[in-house]
Design a protein around this motif. Structure first.
Motif, short mmCIF file in Angstrom:
data_model
loop_
_atom_site.label_atom_id
_atom_site.label_comp_id
_atom_site.label_asym_id
_atom_site.label_seq_id
_atom_site.Cartn_x
_atom_site.Cartn_y
_atom_site.Cartn_z
N ARG A 123 -41.09 -59.91 -0.46
CA ARG A 123 -40.91 -58.58 0.14
C ARG A 123 -41.09 -57.47 -0.90
NH1 ARG A 123 -35.83 -59.35 4.41
NH2 ARG A 123 -36.86 -60.93 5.70
N GLN A 153 -34.00 -53.74 1.98
CA GLN A 153 -35.23 -54.21 2.60
C GLN A 153 -35.78 -55.49 1.95
OE1 GLN A 153 -38.07 -51.00 2.72
NE2 GLN A 153 -36.53 -49.53 3.38
N GLY A 212 -42.44 -56.37 8.72
CA GLY A 212 -41.87 -55.21 9.37
C GLY A 212 -42.25 -55.17 10.85
#
Length: 333
Positions: A256, A323, A264
């Motif tokens: 990521r 994230q 996403g």
């Protein structure tokens, strides 16, 4: 680039056999005259290969026991090898005096020599103090095992070790430590085996719990994230970062980091299009796993994955965690 004949190489008799060595060298090539940071020096397997390929190497490690290996390389390559004590999470600061840097390699996790030294307390297969500190300072695994409340201990084993039976294990640990503190590796391993049993042919029942404790003691996920962003700050356009990881949690973070747009939500053509952040790494190479011949030589390579990418000219990002899928221990302070 041809494969190295490792069975005849002196590296095989070293305390740690570097994983995916040829693939790492290939990812960072060409190397002659270029400067590379080996952020996780260990026994120096990657550094030696890079030096033999003509690179200048700045090696970093926080483990004081690696000094003997660093001294050996310094004697062999006095003009092209430098060792700096520290953590790879600050590699941009540590390597700044040797800039420009053209490549960075990171081998994430515990080294074979640390596992094999019973006094370090990393292995559930050898009797030793319940330690697990790579830097040999700070909070130990025994401190965590004997100090955390049951719920927080269970959450730690689940988050960092993906241990599905974490609550039962924590319950047994807390019950055992009421009589006396848990101080050795085999003592903890026996408690875990008693808690969840052991089926023939399965991995040792303490595998995931020991992984979780080691990660917690050494702050490995924080180190990994900070090290990735440090490499992003350090490398200029065209620089290469190669990362070898050993379990899915680490590999997910690296994946990521290199390609934050993957995974996403898909954009709908009926809604305003979201502007994607400029890419800091491009191209991103396909993940590489060890082949059958390497696995035959070194079973510790079986879960390893190499990911590498090339730095673009876009300004580095501020570090972030959410994230990247970094595990969080619920209830932790």
């Amino acid at each position: 680039m041809g494969k190295r004949n490792l069975p005849e190489s002196p590296l095989v008799n070293a305390p740690h056999i570097p994983v995916l060595l040829d693939e790492v060298v290939a990812a960072l090539s060409p190397l002659a005259g270029r400067r590379v940071v080996d952020g996780t020096f260990g026994a120096g397997g990657y550094s030696r290969a890079l030096l033999e390929a003509g690179a200048y190497v700045v090696a970093i490690d926080r483990d004081p026991s690696v000094k003997v290996h660093a001294d050996r390389l310094a004697a062999e390559f006095p003009d092209r090898f430098t060792f700096v004590a520290g953590t790879f999470s600050e590699l941009d600061t540590l390597a700044a005096p040797y800039a420009p840097i053209h490549g960075v390699v990171l081998d994430i996790g515990v080294s074979s020599m640390q596992l094999d030294e019973s006094e370090r307390g990393f292995s559930f297969m050898r009797e030793g103090p319940l330690d697990m500190r790579m830097s040999q300072s700070g909070e130990s695994a025994a401190d965590i095992v004997n100090g955390l409340e049951q719920e927080e201990l269970a959450n730690l084993l689940y988050a960092f070790g993906e241990e599905r039976k974490s609550r039962r294990i924590a319950q047994f640990i807390v019950a055992a430590r009421e009589s006396a503190p848990i101080t050795t590796t085999l003592e903890l391993a026996r408690i875990i085996e008693k808690a969840i049993g052991r089926k023939p042919g399965d991995a040792h029942p303490a595998t995931r719990s020991f992984q979780a404790l080691r990660i917690a003691v050494n702050g490995e996920f924080d180190q990994l994230v900070e090290g990735l962003f440090a490499a992003e700050r350090l490398l200029g356009e065209g620089g290469v970062l190669a990362v070898v990881s050993f379990h899915s949690l680490e590999d997910r973070i690296v994946k990521r980091f290199f390609d934050p747009d993957k995974g996403g939500p898909a954009q709908s053509r009926h809604l305003p299009q979201v502007t994607l952040d400029p890419r800091r790494w491009d191209p991103v190479a396909k993940a590489i796993k060890p082949g059958a011949s390497e696995l035959e030589r070194n079973q510790r390579a079986r879960s390893s994955v190499l990911r590498s990418a090339v730095r673009t000219g876009i300004a580095p990002r501020q570090p972030y965690y959410d994230q990247l899928g970094v595990p969080v221990v619920r209830g932790a302070a």
